[in-house]
Enzyme design. Structure first.
Site, short mmCIF file in Angstrom:
data_model
loop_
_atom_site.label_atom_id
_atom_site.label_comp_id
_atom_site.label_asym_id
_atom_site.label_seq_id
_atom_site.Cartn_x
_atom_site.Cartn_y
_atom_site.Cartn_z
N ASP A 69 32.99 31.62 37.45
CA ASP A 69 32.17 31.41 38.64
C ASP A 69 30.87 31.52 38.66
O ASP A 69 30.29 32.50 38.35
CB ASP A 69 32.79 32.51 39.92
CG ASP A 69 32.70 31.95 41.22
OD1 ASP A 69 31.95 31.18 41.45
OD2 ASP A 69 33.42 32.33 42.18
N SER A 119 31.96 28.40 45.96
CA SER A 119 33.30 28.56 44.82
C SER A 119 34.69 28.36 45.82
O SER A 119 35.71 28.44 45.10
CB SER A 119 33.29 29.81 44.44
OG SER A 119 33.26 31.19 45.03
N THR A 183 37.63 31.66 44.50
CA THR A 183 38.24 31.19 43.18
C THR A 183 39.77 31.62 43.18
O THR A 183 40.42 30.47 42.87
CB THR A 183 37.33 31.54 42.06
OG1 THR A 183 35.78 31.20 42.25
CG2 THR A 183 37.90 30.98 40.89
N PHE A 298 42.87 47.05 41.47
CA PHE A 298 42.01 48.20 40.90
C PHE A 298 40.96 48.73 41.57
O PHE A 298 40.37 49.75 41.26
CB PHE A 298 41.73 47.81 39.29
CG PHE A 298 42.93 47.41 38.61
CD1 PHE A 298 43.88 48.54 38.06
CD2 PHE A 298 43.23 46.08 38.11
CE1 PHE A 298 45.11 48.30 37.58
CE2 PHE A 298 44.26 45.79 37.43
CZ PHE A 298 45.30 46.71 37.03
N GLU A 299 40.55 47.96 42.65
CA GLU A 299 39.44 48.47 43.52
C GLU A 299 39.54 48.30 45.09
O GLU A 299 40.42 47.03 45.05
CB GLU A 299 38.00 47.93 43.13
CG GLU A 299 37.50 48.61 41.69
CD GLU A 299 36.97 50.07 41.94
OE1 GLU A 299 36.70 50.31 43.11
OE2 GLU A 299 36.90 50.77 40.87
#
Length: 342
Positions: A69, A119, A183, A298-299
């Site tokens: 991106d 994007s 994206t 994961f976040e």
């Protein structure tokens, strides 16, 4: 026309001489005659290699689309120089892995209603083959940004992920951004607004009418085998603590639905071997040889930059390379092949 022709000629020369320049050593730079002969020798070798190349006309079984991106020419150039300088050279002569591909092309990016694209519209173009308006995902140009009333079934466009599933292939998405970001979202979502990643972000007349991106992923696309990235907050209700950061960070869903649990319920109807993970330790314990469906968030939002992660002796989230390798190991077990967006 002459100026255009000169540009094309210059580009052709640049492409031909790019590979030889990599071979230019510091010692050759100090000797003008050696420097000159080395250029001609390597240019001839490159030409011979190109002329003798045989096209691969086989049908691809597996497809991995690496979509960087914002990765324009200037960004790639900076990366190439940085890599070279870290290796002790001046940098410009370095080749990135994809510089060595037998076929390299430039892609023109724009939205239907903007010269400078975002994007969401470009992701729709890459993955669905249809140009769209700024900020819209998985729809054609008849859908205006944030106008939920424009959303009709005939204006939704399907992506290569859905095409691959229809062919019996396994599919996956690996990203360091939110898994619901523009994206990756272009691979499965249909929405007039890229920012509607959770139901609390859907605004105006669209609230209650247009489904948020995270819910679309779980409700309509639970047959995607591997989903790895960030964006955990978009899947958790406002009364649920984030599992990593605790009470100081809550989910942002206002519908009360824990989409991670709903995803597990839906995928386990497809296969008993599905798993949801949110940290590196859990991720490392996943057996890719027996897992059919994997969701990793994961976040709460985007994942950490690699430069920051690499400074941590005990990182709490997997690297992009580790996620990609795990995804491939899960997907490659399908005899009909797979499609992976990374």
């Amino acid at each position: 026309m002459r100026r255009i022709g000169n540009v094309v000629t210059w580009l052709s020369i640049a492409i031909i001489t790019l590979a030889p320049y990599q071979c230019l050593s510091a010692s050759i730079r100090g000797d003008p005659e050696s420097w000159k002969s080395k250029w001609f020798e390597d240019a001839q070798n490159t030409l011979k290699l190109r002329v003798s190349a045989v096209d691969n006309k086989n049908v691809a079984k597996n497809v991995i689309l690496f979509l960087g991106d914002g990765m324009g020419i200037s960004t790639v150039t900076a990366g190439r120089i940085y890599l070279g300088q870290r290796s002790g050279s001046t940098g410009e002569e370095t080749l990135l892995s994809f510089d060595k591909f037998p076929h390299v092309a430039l892609v023109k990016t724009y939205n239907v209603d903007r010269q400078v694209p975002d994007s969401a519209g470009t992701g729709t173009a890459y993955l669905c083959g249809v140009k769209a308006n700024l900020g819209t995902l998985g729809v054609d140009q008849n859908v205006r940004r944030k106008i939920c009333g424009d959303m009709t079934e005939g204006r939704k466009v399907q992506s290569i992920i859905r095409w691959s599933i229809a062919e019996g292939k396994r599919t996956g998405i690996v990203t360091t951004s939110s898994i619901t970001d523009a994206t990756p979202g272009a691979g499965y979502a249909h929405t007039p607004e890229r920012k509607w990643q959770a139901d609390s972000q859907v605004s105006g007349e669209a609230k209650g009418r247009c489904q948020d991106i995270a819910k679309q992923l779980v409700v309509n696309n639970s047959d995607i085998n591997v989903l790895l990235g960030g964006g955990r907050q978009n899947f958790l209700p406002t009364d649920v603590n984030d599992p990593e950061y605790g009470s100081g960070f809550m989910g942002i869903r206002t519908d009360g639905v824990d989409l991670t649990q709903l995803w597990l319920e839906k995928t386990r109807k497809l296969s008993p071997s599905s798993a949801y993970v949110w940290n590196k330790n859990q991720f490392d314990q996943i057996n890719a040889d027996s897992t059919d469906y994997l969701l990793g968030l994961f976040e709460p939002n985007t994942m950490k930059y690699s430069l920051a992660r690499n400074k941590d002796p005990n990182p709490d989230e997997p690297s992009l390379a580790e996620m990609t390798e795990k995804a491939i190991r899960i997907l490659r077990r399908e005899p009909k092949g797979y499609f992976l967006l990374r």
